[in-house]
Design an enzyme around this catalytic site. Structure first.
Site, PDB file in Angstrom:
ATOM      1  N   LYS A 137       0.871  -1.164   0.000  1.00  0.00           N
ATOM      2  CA  LYS A 137       0.000   0.000   0.000  1.00  0.00           C
ATOM      3  C   LYS A 137       0.915   1.224   0.000  1.00  0.00           C
ATOM      4  O   LYS A 137       1.982   1.190   0.648  1.00  0.00           O
ATOM      5  CB  LYS A 137      -0.848  -0.053   1.273  1.00  0.00           C
ATOM      6  CG  LYS A 137      -1.857   1.048   1.435  1.00  0.00           C
ATOM      7  CD  LYS A 137      -2.611   0.862   2.757  1.00  0.00           C
ATOM      8  CE  LYS A 137      -3.778   1.827   2.864  1.00  0.00           C
ATOM      9  NZ  LYS A 137      -4.546   1.638   4.117  1.00  0.00           N
ATOM     10  N   SER A 179      -9.421   1.247   2.994  1.00  0.00           N
ATOM     11  CA  SER A 179      -8.599   2.085   2.145  1.00  0.00           C
ATOM     12  C   SER A 179      -7.536   1.320   1.353  1.00  0.00           C
ATOM     13  O   SER A 179      -7.000   1.867   0.393  1.00  0.00           O
ATOM     14  CB  SER A 179      -7.922   3.169   2.989  1.00  0.00           C
ATOM     15  OG  SER A 179      -7.035   2.603   3.916  1.00  0.00           O
ATOM     16  N   SER A 184      -9.472  -0.968   7.020  1.00  0.00           N
ATOM     17  CA  SER A 184      -8.813  -0.715   5.728  1.00  0.00           C
ATOM     18  C   SER A 184      -8.146  -1.924   5.072  1.00  0.00           C
ATOM     19  O   SER A 184      -7.850  -1.890   3.887  1.00  0.00           O
ATOM     20  CB  SER A 184      -7.787   0.409   5.876  1.00  0.00           C
ATOM     21  OG  SER A 184      -8.459   1.640   5.943  1.00  0.00           O
TER      22      SER A 184
END
Lengths: 469, 101
Positions: free
Chosen positions: A77, A152, A176
């Site tokens: 990420k 996310s 997330s």
């Protein structure tokens, strides 16, 4: 496709010279070239030549002694700083930021010989549950590109689902990792707070943030956690507790394990198909000796306020460092969603409102810790849905700020408490959209969560299905 | 959205948070933040009298380290400045904070 194989099989094949790390990397880039234009999972793709060089080096060093992750391609990420590689947190504020140092989780993975191939799209700063709050365009769901990937950590989830990498490292502050895992049909773990070092992880809410694996199966997640967990002298909140050999304990039976079903998590607002699929997980696990028990968690309704008062408060403080002077661009580059979260936090911490909001939420946090302790005294793990609905249409959540927050209703209460949660694929809607369930355990009970998840994935094949793009 | 006792002075809060907001954004935020805060205000109904606040969940206490320079984590001046948009003779250029009347 080689990338359909579990990590243990890939590691075996690499050592028997059935295929090479170069083959794996080539396959990733083939899929990236073909599918990423439709999905938009990557913010920065590592140049193919660089990844291939590393793959060749891994191939030449491959032996029984090298790490099981050697030569395995992975993605991060874009919330982890990587020395010399652009790191954006999906925000124009860091659009051209080249970190001068690396996150511990990245360093640990490099040490195993695994190969970074991309920095992934996400909701900026972790602020969102749909990967639409990004300055790099929304991540699209590989099961239906009109829909969002979840967030996310939407980029890693979508990339794993489409075999653009073997595994990913996400970050979970209030769902997330779990939410995009559920919506893209991958497996993801929110670790116990402190299990994995946060050093070099761009902070959203420091007392909630957790670093964890995302992959095709529970077994893969167990293998990855072994490599990344443990005490780090650069993160004093990291735990000195020993890291178990998770992947060697998976087959131990789960006879007599009690699965708690907190009824408040199955009430109004939960999609009917999701409810049925999640409850079926408990029924399936009975086949291998698990028991179920209905329990009650009456504080459930207060989970979102606790999260959305403390999280934004911490983020307003963490993001105050972005002044555009030492690095990055001016604060006017924050997206509206990020500005709203900074504003809510600033308000909750400001004179006259501190007691009524921030302090109140911290007191409620104490009550939630007790609530989970009480629930987990009556059972070994809690079975909960991940999301109240299937993946939403692109534009649906980002244009409705309150609705956007409500979509996190099942994944926000675990972070203030610190408990771990494993998200596993558990079915599909009639429209062929993935459904996920989460197993929540006591602090540092990752070993048990993996064991239950592993047995579930022996009984079912949801996690093996992949989108036909 | 709903009428409530929750009021937020968006301009003031934006100033505290150092966020430059256009007039248009201020108006939009008043409505959006009021509805979010209205929802979150339900926490007021929870009885927390006598409950201690929790700020962290590590279970760890008094974690300290030797007060020694860790050369592994030092940046050169060049590294420290490598992402600065404005610099002058090896220093960061910052905005002035005093304004002449």
């Amino acid at each position: 496709m080689l990338l359909d194989k579990p990590i243990k099989e890939l590691a075996k094949g690499l050592r028997k010279h059935e295929f090479t790390s170069v083959d794996l990397v080539e396959e990733c880039y083939q899929n990236i070239e073909k599918l990423n234009p439709k999905i938009n999972a990557f913010i920065t793709t590592i140049p193919k030549e660089t990844a291939l060089e590393q793959a060749q080096a891994a191939d030449s060093r491959m032996s029984k002694a090298t790490s099981i992750l050697a030569g395995i391609p992975f993605v991060l990420k874009d919330a982890y700083v990587t020395e010399g590689i652009r790191t954006t947190s999906a925000s124009n504020v860091l659009e051209d930021f080249i970190p001068p140092y690396s996150a511990t989780v990245y360093k640990k993975l490099l040490k195993t010989g695994s190969i970074l191939i991309g920095k992934m799209n996400m909701d900026a700063w972790g602020h969102g549950g749909s990967s639409e709050n990004t300055d790099f365009g929304p991540v699209r769901n590989p099961w239906d590109t009109e829909r969002v990937a979840g967030g996310s950590s939407g980029g890693p989830a979508a990339a794993i689902a489409t075999r653009m990498a073997v595994f990913g490292i996400g970050e979970d502050t209030g769902g997330s990792i779990r939410n995009p895992s559920a919506w893209c049909n991958v497996t993801g773990l929110k670790v116990t707070y402190g299990r994995v070092s946060r050093y070099g992880c761009i902070a959203y809410a420091s007392s909630f943030d957790s670093v964890g694996p995302m992959a095709k199966s529970v077994e893969d997640c167990a293998v990855i956690l072994e490599a990344i967990a443990g005490k780090d002298k650069y993160d004093s909140t990291s735990s000195p507790k020993e890291v178990p050999n998770y992947s060697s304990l998976l087959e131990e039976n789960i006879q007599g394990v009690t699965i708690g079903i907190p009824k408040e998590f199955y009430g109004e607002g939960l999609d009917g198909e999701i409810k049925t699929s999640v409850l079926k997980v408990a029924e399936d696990l009975k086949q291998v000796g698990a028991k179920t028990r209905e329990i009650s968690m009456p504080l459930f309704d207060y989970g979102l306020p606790v999260y959305y008062l403390i999280g934004p408060s911490e983020t307003s403080s963490n993001l105050s460092r972005y002044d555009g002077i030492r690095f990055g661009n001016d604060r006017e580059n924050f997206t509206e969603e990020t500005m709203r979260r900074i504003m809510i936090g600033t308000y909750a911490l400001s004179a006259g409102y501190y007691d009524a909001y921030y302090k109140k939420a911290q007191q409620a946090r104490t009550l939630f810790i007790k609530e989970y302790a009480k629930a987990l005294a009556q059972c070994d793990v809690l079975l909960q849905p991940v999301s109240p609905t299937p993946p939403t249409k692109v534009g649906e959540l980002i244009n409705n700020p309150l609705q956007n927050l409500l979509a996190d209703i099942y994944t926000t209460s675990q972070n203030p408490v610190g408990v771990p949660s494993l998200a596993v694929p558990c079915g599909f809607t009639k429209d062929k959209l993935p459904i996920g369930a989460q197993l929540v355990g006591k602090m540092f009970s990752e070993e048990l969560l993996f064991r239950i998840g592993y047995h579930y994935q022996q009984l079912t094949d949801w996690h093996k299905r992949r989108p036909l793009l | 959205m709903a009428k409530s006792s929750t009021t937020i002075d968006v301009r003031h809060v934006a100033e505290l948070a150092q966020l430059p907001l256009s007039k248009e954004k201020v108006n939009r935020f008043i409505e959006q933040l009021t509805s979010v805060l209205h929802y979150m205000s339900k926490i007021q109904k929870l009885d927390t009298s006598g409950v201690k606040a929790t700020s962290q969940v590590t279970g760890l206490e008094n974690i300290s380290r030797q007060d020694e320079v860790d050369t592994q984590r030092m940046f050169t001046q060049q590294q420290a400045l490598s992402n600065a948009k404005r610099q002058h003779k090896g220093f960061f250029v910052v905005k002035s904070i005093f304004h002449q009347e």
